[in-house]
Write a protein that holds these residues in place. Structure first.
Motif, PDB file in Angstrom:
ATOM      1  N   ARG A 128      -1.694   5.679   3.882  1.00  0.00           N
ATOM      2  CA  ARG A 128      -3.180   5.065   3.627  1.00  0.00           C
ATOM      3  C   ARG A 128      -3.607   4.728   4.624  1.00  0.00           C
ATOM      4  NH1 ARG A 128      -3.820   4.511  -1.981  1.00  0.00           N
ATOM      5  NH2 ARG A 128      -5.616   3.055  -1.511  1.00  0.00           N
ATOM      6  N   LEU A 159       0.947  -1.225   0.211  1.00  0.00           N
ATOM      7  CA  LEU A 159      -0.057  -0.176   0.083  1.00  0.00           C
ATOM      8  C   LEU A 159       0.758   1.110  -0.144  1.00  0.00           C
ATOM      9  CD1 LEU A 159      -1.863  -2.222   1.399  1.00  0.00           C
ATOM     10  CD2 LEU A 159      -2.944  -0.157   2.602  1.00  0.00           C
ATOM     11  N   THR A 190      -9.715   1.660   3.100  1.00  0.00           N
ATOM     12  CA  THR A 190      -8.960   2.920   2.117  1.00  0.00           C
ATOM     13  C   THR A 190      -9.407   2.854   0.657  1.00  0.00           C
ATOM     14  OG1 THR A 190      -6.831   2.126   1.282  1.00  0.00           O
ATOM     15  CG2 THR A 190      -7.066   2.450   3.786  1.00  0.00           C
ATOM     16  N   GLY A 191     -10.025   1.402   0.188  1.00  0.00           N
ATOM     17  CA  GLY A 191     -10.112   1.365  -1.338  1.00  0.00           C
ATOM     18  C   GLY A 191      -8.683   0.642  -1.956  1.00  0.00           C
ATOM     19  N   LEU A 192      -8.756   0.207  -3.046  1.00  0.00           N
ATOM     20  CA  LEU A 192      -7.594  -0.491  -3.583  1.00  0.00           C
ATOM     21  C   LEU A 192      -6.854   0.200  -4.591  1.00  0.00           C
ATOM     22  CD1 LEU A 192      -9.369  -4.184  -3.937  1.00  0.00           C
ATOM     23  CD2 LEU A 192      -7.641  -3.464  -2.334  1.00  0.00           C
ATOM     24  N   ASP A 193      -7.048   1.547  -4.777  1.00  0.00           N
ATOM     25  CA  ASP A 193      -6.241   2.386  -5.715  1.00  0.00           C
ATOM     26  C   ASP A 193      -4.810   2.288  -5.277  1.00  0.00           C
ATOM     27  OD1 ASP A 193      -7.242   3.624  -7.543  1.00  0.00           O
ATOM     28  OD2 ASP A 193      -6.836   5.752  -6.879  1.00  0.00           O
ATOM     29  N   GLY A 194      -3.906   2.000  -6.100  1.00  0.00           N
ATOM     30  CA  GLY A 194      -2.584   2.094  -5.826  1.00  0.00           C
ATOM     31  C   GLY A 194      -1.911   0.646  -4.986  1.00  0.00           C
ATOM     32  N   VAL A 195      -2.951  -0.073  -4.757  1.00  0.00           N
ATOM     33  CA  VAL A 195      -2.487  -1.182  -4.091  1.00  0.00           C
ATOM     34  C   VAL A 195      -1.904  -2.438  -4.902  1.00  0.00           C
ATOM     35  CG1 VAL A 195      -3.310  -3.140  -2.714  1.00  0.00           C
ATOM     36  CG2 VAL A 195      -3.985  -0.805  -1.992  1.00  0.00           C
ATOM     37  N   GLN A 196      -0.783  -2.750  -4.488  1.00  0.00           N
ATOM     38  CA  GLN A 196      -0.275  -3.895  -5.458  1.00  0.00           C
ATOM     39  C   GLN A 196      -0.115  -5.303  -4.738  1.00  0.00           C
ATOM     40  OE1 GLN A 196       3.690  -2.777  -7.456  1.00  0.00           O
ATOM     41  NE2 GLN A 196       2.998  -0.735  -7.588  1.00  0.00           N
ATOM     42  N   SER A 249       6.329   1.803   0.548  1.00  0.00           N
ATOM     43  CA  SER A 249       5.164   1.055   0.705  1.00  0.00           C
ATOM     44  C   SER A 249       5.231   0.413   2.226  1.00  0.00           C
ATOM     45  CB  SER A 249       5.200  -0.199  -0.268  1.00  0.00           C
ATOM     46  OG  SER A 249       5.244   0.202  -1.638  1.00  0.00           O
ATOM     47  N   ASP A 277      -9.643  -3.016   0.995  1.00  0.00           N
ATOM     48  CA  ASP A 277     -10.820  -2.127   0.056  1.00  0.00           C
ATOM     49  C   ASP A 277     -11.728  -1.664   1.032  1.00  0.00           C
ATOM     50  OD1 ASP A 277     -12.119  -1.459  -2.148  1.00  0.00           O
ATOM     51  OD2 ASP A 277     -13.279  -3.266  -2.346  1.00  0.00           O
TER      52      ASP A 277
END
Ligand code: ADP
Ligand code: MG
Length: 331
Positions: A250, A246, A290-296, A271, A287
């Motif tokens: 976040r 992350l 914080t939502g999954l935006d930018g999560v790898q 990260s 999710d």
């Protein structure tokens, strides 16, 4: 290469694989150093087989014994049912060998060198040009061998192992001196050889490469084989965790550690890294928060299996064994 010699037909689907290389109880000692310790393995025709292990594990010694270049103290090797030792001239046209320190004919150009090698095996002029082209040395054909770069010389050594269209190809760290582009290009050459039904036995330090190319690998540690299996099975059977990365800021570390299924939280680079064996569950929780935006996410790889195994068997701390060439893969 393929036009040089027709390959014997590969076994029809459903028939049991036939053996290309059979190694039985092979050991080799140098002074008080047991370089290879009672190794047995079987490599099938048409198989792409990788030999992995730390420096000094005995890979080159084992490969050179298979090739008939070194004599085992005990045990036996057969290639297509025949012993390569003492020097077996009947086998030579059927095998291709690239050793870790390759020798070249001096004061020859790349093309002349390869033509000389080809002539020794009765391979055609067309095969020389095609092989030079397959390792992307056509532009260097008239360059003296001494003037080639390290990577170009490496590719010429590989070409020398391939020019006579052998059924069984041994390559000792063929991609070690290659830049990423040349390495990928060689992958395609090797995949082409495999598609033609040839058997490839090779050593590498690149775990990503072994995972991408090999049907099966053996991991050699201190002269002994620790495991032999397909990369897929090794990864599936491993206990290595998946990692979720992350962007920092976040979630804080305590929030992350409180998520059910998270085993460990660390900060690495930019990260926050969450280790888990239940990635789906943790992803859903992240999710929601914080939502999954930018999560790898990074699932376990052969590299994790390798590092875990070699650390356990050599007693070395895991970090010390990390391959610097693969640091881009580290989270
Ligand atoms: P790897 O290829 O996995 O790095 P090697 O087969 O080259 O391993 O070497 C295995 C061990 O045997 C190492 O400890 C190495 O120093 C030793 N060794 C290899 N070749 C010789 C040799 N000709 N004489 C003495 N020791 C050797
Ligand atoms: Mg070696």
């Amino acid at each position: 290469m393929s036009e040089v010699q027709a390959m014997p037909s590969t076994p029809a689907e459903g028939t049991p694989p036939t053996t290309a290389v059979h190694v039985q109880g092979v050991s080799k000692r140098y002074g008080d150093r047991q370089a290879v310790d009672n190794v047995s393995l079987e490599i099938h025709r048409g198989e792409f087989f990788g030999l992995l292990g730390p420096n000094g594990a005995g890979k080159s010694t084992l490969v050179e014994i298979m090739e008939g270049l070194r004599r085992a103290d005990t045990g036996s090797v057969t290639l297509f049912g025949e012993s390569p030792w003492p020097r077996n001239t009947a086998l030579l046209p059927r095998i291709g060998v690239q050793t870790q320190s390759s020798a070249f004919f001096v004061r020859q150009t790349a093309h002349e060198h390869l033509r000389t090698v080809a002539a020794l095996f009765g391979a055609s002029r067309a095969a020389v040009d095609a092989t030079l082209d397959s390792v992307a040395l056509t532009e260097q054909r008239d360059v003296q061998v001494e003037s080639l770069s390290g990577g170009q010389r490496q590719r010429l050594a590989i070409a020398s192992a391939l020019v006579h269209g052998p059924e069984l190809i041994f390559l000792d760290e063929p991609t070690a001196a290659l830049d990423p582009q040349a390495r990928r290009a060689l992958w395609e050459v090797l995949r082409g050889l495999k598609a033609e039904g040839r058997t490839i036995v090779y050593t590498t330090h690149h775990l990503d490469e072994a995972e991408a190319l090999c049907d099966r690998i053996a991991i050699l540690v201190n002269g002994s084989i620790a495991v032999t299996d397909s990369p897929h099975n090794l990864v599936r059977a491993s206990a290595a965790p998946s990692r979720l990365m992350l962007p920092l800021g976040r979630l804080d570390e305590h929030e992350a550690a409180a998520i059910s299924g998270v085993d460990r939280v660390t900060v690495q680079g930019g990260s926050l890294v969450l280790e888990t064996r239940t990635a789906g569950q943790v992803l859903s929780a992240v999710d929601r928060i914080t939502g999954l935006d930018g999560v790898q996410t990074r699932t376990a790889s052969l590299e994790d299996v390798y590092l875990d195994l070699t650390a356990r068997l050599t007693g070395a701390p895991q970090g010390a064994r990390r391959n610097p060439q693969n640091t881009e893969q580290q989270p």
